[in-house]
Design a protein around this motif. Structure first.
Motif, short mmCIF file in Angstrom:
data_model
loop_
_atom_site.label_atom_id
_atom_site.label_comp_id
_atom_site.label_asym_id
_atom_site.label_seq_id
_atom_site.Cartn_x
_atom_site.Cartn_y
_atom_site.Cartn_z
N GLU A 111 0.83 -1.22 0.00
CA GLU A 111 0.00 0.00 0.00
C GLU A 111 0.86 1.26 0.00
OE1 GLU A 111 -4.03 -1.77 2.11
OE2 GLU A 111 -2.72 -0.46 3.28
N SER A 112 2.10 1.11 0.41
CA SER A 112 3.02 2.26 0.38
C SER A 112 3.79 2.31 -0.93
CB SER A 112 3.99 2.17 1.55
OG SER A 112 3.29 2.13 2.75
N ASP A 113 3.31 1.55 -1.93
CA ASP A 113 3.90 1.58 -3.26
C ASP A 113 5.25 0.90 -3.38
OD1 ASP A 113 1.86 2.69 -4.62
OD2 ASP A 113 2.66 4.73 -4.69
N VAL A 114 5.56 0.03 -2.44
CA VAL A 114 6.77 -0.76 -2.61
C VAL A 114 6.42 -1.86 -3.63
CG1 VAL A 114 8.47 -2.24 -1.47
CG2 VAL A 114 7.50 -0.28 -0.25
N GLY A 299 5.12 6.15 -7.61
CA GLY A 299 5.06 4.79 -7.08
C GLY A 299 5.55 3.76 -8.09
N ASN A 300 4.76 2.70 -8.23
CA ASN A 300 5.16 1.61 -9.13
C ASN A 300 5.27 2.05 -10.58
OD1 ASN A 300 5.60 -0.77 -7.53
ND2 ASN A 300 3.45 -0.56 -6.93
N ASP A 301 4.54 3.07 -10.95
CA ASP A 301 4.64 3.57 -12.33
C ASP A 301 6.07 4.04 -12.61
OD1 ASP A 301 2.03 3.05 -12.77
OD2 ASP A 301 1.34 5.13 -12.60
N ALA A 302 6.65 4.71 -11.64
CA ALA A 302 8.02 5.21 -11.82
C ALA A 302 8.98 4.03 -12.00
CB ALA A 302 8.44 6.06 -10.63
N VAL A 303 8.76 3.00 -11.23
CA VAL A 303 9.63 1.83 -11.32
C VAL A 303 9.49 1.17 -12.70
CG1 VAL A 303 10.09 -0.45 -10.34
CG2 VAL A 303 9.52 1.46 -8.82
N GLU A 304 8.24 1.05 -13.16
CA GLU A 304 8.00 0.47 -14.49
C GLU A 304 8.64 1.32 -15.58
OE1 GLU A 304 6.62 -2.31 -15.61
OE2 GLU A 304 6.70 -2.85 -13.49
N ARG A 305 8.49 2.63 -15.45
CA ARG A 305 9.05 3.53 -16.47
C ARG A 305 10.58 3.44 -16.49
NH1 ARG A 305 4.48 7.54 -15.19
NH2 ARG A 305 5.77 8.43 -13.54
N ALA A 306 11.16 3.32 -15.32
CA ALA A 306 12.63 3.21 -15.26
C ALA A 306 13.09 1.99 -16.06
CB ALA A 306 13.08 3.09 -13.81
N LEU A 307 12.34 0.90 -15.92
CA LEU A 307 12.71 -0.31 -16.64
C LEU A 307 12.54 -0.11 -18.14
CD1 LEU A 307 11.11 -2.94 -14.23
CD2 LEU A 307 13.55 -2.44 -14.51
N GLN A 308 11.47 0.58 -18.53
CA GLN A 308 11.22 0.85 -19.95
C GLN A 308 12.31 1.74 -20.54
OE1 GLN A 308 8.77 0.02 -22.03
NE2 GLN A 308 7.47 -1.18 -20.64
N PHE A 309 12.60 2.83 -19.84
CA PHE A 309 13.62 3.75 -20.35
C PHE A 309 14.98 3.06 -20.45
CE2 PHE A 309 12.27 8.10 -21.11
CZ PHE A 309 10.94 8.04 -20.72
N ASN A 310 15.22 2.18 -19.50
CA ASN A 310 16.47 1.46 -19.47
C ASN A 310 16.69 0.65 -20.74
OD1 ASN A 310 18.86 0.64 -18.04
ND2 ASN A 310 17.87 -1.35 -17.76
N THR A 311 15.58 0.21 -21.37
CA THR A 311 15.74 -0.57 -22.59
C THR A 311 16.09 0.33 -23.78
OG1 THR A 311 13.40 -0.44 -23.16
CG2 THR A 311 14.06 -2.32 -21.82
N ALA A 312 15.66 1.60 -23.74
CA ALA A 312 15.98 2.52 -24.84
C ALA A 312 17.40 3.07 -24.69
CB ALA A 312 14.99 3.67 -24.87
N ALA A 332 11.11 5.14 -3.48
CA ALA A 332 12.50 5.26 -3.05
C ALA A 332 13.05 3.91 -2.61
CB ALA A 332 12.61 6.28 -1.91
N ILE A 333 12.19 3.08 -2.04
CA ILE A 333 12.66 1.78 -1.58
C ILE A 333 12.82 0.82 -2.77
CG2 ILE A 333 11.94 -0.27 -0.26
CD1 ILE A 333 10.90 1.57 1.86
N SER A 334 11.91 0.94 -3.76
CA SER A 334 11.88 -0.07 -4.83
C SER A 334 12.82 0.18 -6.00
CB SER A 334 10.48 -0.16 -5.44
OG SER A 334 9.53 -0.42 -4.47
N ILE A 335 13.00 1.45 -6.37
CA ILE A 335 13.55 1.70 -7.71
C ILE A 335 14.98 1.20 -7.88
CG2 ILE A 335 14.39 4.09 -7.41
CD1 ILE A 335 12.90 4.63 -10.17
N ALA A 336 15.79 1.37 -6.85
CA ALA A 336 17.18 0.94 -6.99
C ALA A 336 17.26 -0.58 -7.12
CB ALA A 336 17.99 1.41 -5.79
N HIS A 337 16.48 -1.24 -6.29
CA HIS A 337 16.53 -2.70 -6.29
C HIS A 337 16.01 -3.27 -7.61
CE1 HIS A 337 17.00 -6.49 -4.29
NE2 HIS A 337 15.80 -6.85 -4.69
#
Ligand SMILES: Nc1nc2c(ncn2[C@@H]2O[C@H](COP(=O)(O)OP(=O)(O)O)[C@@H](O)[C@H]2O)c(=O)[nH]1
Ligand SMILES: [Mg+2]
Length: 373
Positions: A111-114, A299-312, A332-337
């Motif tokens: 619920e905290s977007d982890v 939240g999770n959208d940022a994490v998903e986008r990071a993965l997408q951008f990483n492919t480009a 902040a907790i999820s994106i690096a991992h």
């Protein structure tokens, strides 16, 4: 910031402590009825039981007799054990004691977007830290639980860290840093903040107006360049961003500037053409660092986008903005991992100085030690 998550973590601490107090009381009831506990969870060695600390919630009274009475009755000599060799006064934290609290913690993290995988890993880490830990009878284990949480979170934050300042110091100049990410997340503002920070450290900075797509983008970065007193390299709106950044690098080489900070258009990660432009920038510009910028609020959208951008365009690290407005903390907790790349900075406001270098301990302090600042 992070007040929501801080509260949820503190609830976990309380719920585990309460559960353990209940188990102590059940143990007291068992011993009070003259049956030395046969529970294998009661183990040696034993020392004086401790009263719960003042910080714990409601002091829990033994079911029938006072703690002192019981101590004297069952264990007249310090360290004496029952026939089975087990002490009544020490208990090992068991998997099943934590089940309910860990479940609640997992929900709280989600619920905290982890991100799901990261929540699961934190739960596993916390469980590993706590299960099997011996504690004294009626010991307040709040501190123990908090330490387990801290370690559990620290482990997911700990990706192979790269130190931004060290890279700036040690990389041959000019250093080129390309910023990617979708529109409106704070990319241009972050570039201005990083320029301000670098300038204050004595580096010379060139900005590249690589967002040639959005109306008004040029004027925005121009204003920052003027206010900061740094050079801006720009082309017309609609120009090829790879060419703009290339020119900025050439300028920096010719003028012996230290760092080129290259803006890019805020791409929607599903827009194939714009993502292809990023690929072109990657081919044309040999960037020293590619930094993905997104807002903590996403939240999770940022994490998903990071993965997408990483492919480009392979990213080397992330910057999370608008952390000042984020109560959840999960990004902040999820994106690096999730990306296996470190968070470099956090944006914590709209002024140039509102940027902090990311440090896992900084985050932990905010999650456990400080009221909101
Ligand atoms: N509260 C807050 N606002 C921010 C932060 N960083 C950027 N912003 C704001 O977010 C909005 C979009 O920023 P901008 O840099 O134009 O985003 P871009 O489209 O990604 O370049 C602006 O109003 C910024 O002032 C931050 O760390 N905290
Ligand atoms: Mg912008």
């Amino acid at each position: 910031m992070f007040e929501g998550l801080r509260q949820r973590l503190s609830q976990f601490r309380e719920s585990v402590s309460t559960k353990e107090r209940e188990l102590d009381n059940e143990g007291i009831e068992a011993t009070a009825s003259e049956a030395p506990p046969s529970d294998t969870t009661l183990r040696e060695p034993s020392r004086e039981p401790e009263a719960p600390k003042a910080t714990s919630a409601e002091p829990v009274q033994p079911a029938s007799k006072s703690a002192e009475e019981l101590t004297q009755r069952i264990e007249p000599n310090d360290g004496k054990k029952s026939k089975s060799g087990k002490s009544f006064f020490e208990r090992e934290i068991k998997d099943k004691d934590l089940e309910e609290s860990l479940w609640d913690l997992e929900i709280a993290l989600l619920e905290s977007d982890v991100a799901v995988s990261v929540s699961e890993e934190i739960i596993e880490n916390v469980k590993k830290e706590l299960v099997g830990t011996k504690r004294k009878w009626r010991q307040d284990i709040g501190a123990l639980v908090e330490q387990a949480l801290r370690n559990g979170i620290l482990q997911v934050l700990d990706v192979n860290g790269l130190d931004f300042d060290e890279i700036i110091k040690n990389t041959p100049k000019p250093i080129t840093i390309v910023f990617t990410g979708i529109n409106g997340t704070g990319k241009t503002t972050t570039i201005a903040k990083v320029a301000y920070r670098l300038k204050n450290q004595g580096y010379s900075v060139v900005l590249a107006a690589g967002d040639t797509y959005r109306a008004g983008a040029l004027e925005q970065i121009e204003r920052h360049a003027e206010r900061l007193g740094v050079k801006l390299v720009k082309h017309q709106q609609g120009a090829d961003p790879a060419a703009v950044i290339y020119d900025a690098v050439q300028y920096a080489r010719a003028k012996h500037k230290d760092v080129v900070l290259a803006d890019t258009a805020g791409r929607i990660h599903t827009n194939v053409n714009l993502m292809n432009q990023l690929k072109k920038i990657e081919r044309v510009i040999d960037a020293d660092l590619v930094v993905f910028v997104d807002e903590a609020l996403a939240g999770n959208d940022a994490v998903e986008r990071a993965l997408q951008f990483n492919t480009a365009m392979a990213i080397d690290g992330s910057i999370l903005t608008k952390v000042d407005a984020d109560s959840k903390g999960g990004t902040a907790i999820s994106i690096a991992h999730t990306t296996s790349k470190p968070i470099l900075f956090l944006g914590i406001g709209q002024n140039y100085e509102d940027i902090v270098k990311f440090d896992p301990q900084w985050l932990l302090t905010r999650l456990f030690d400080e009221a909101d600042t």
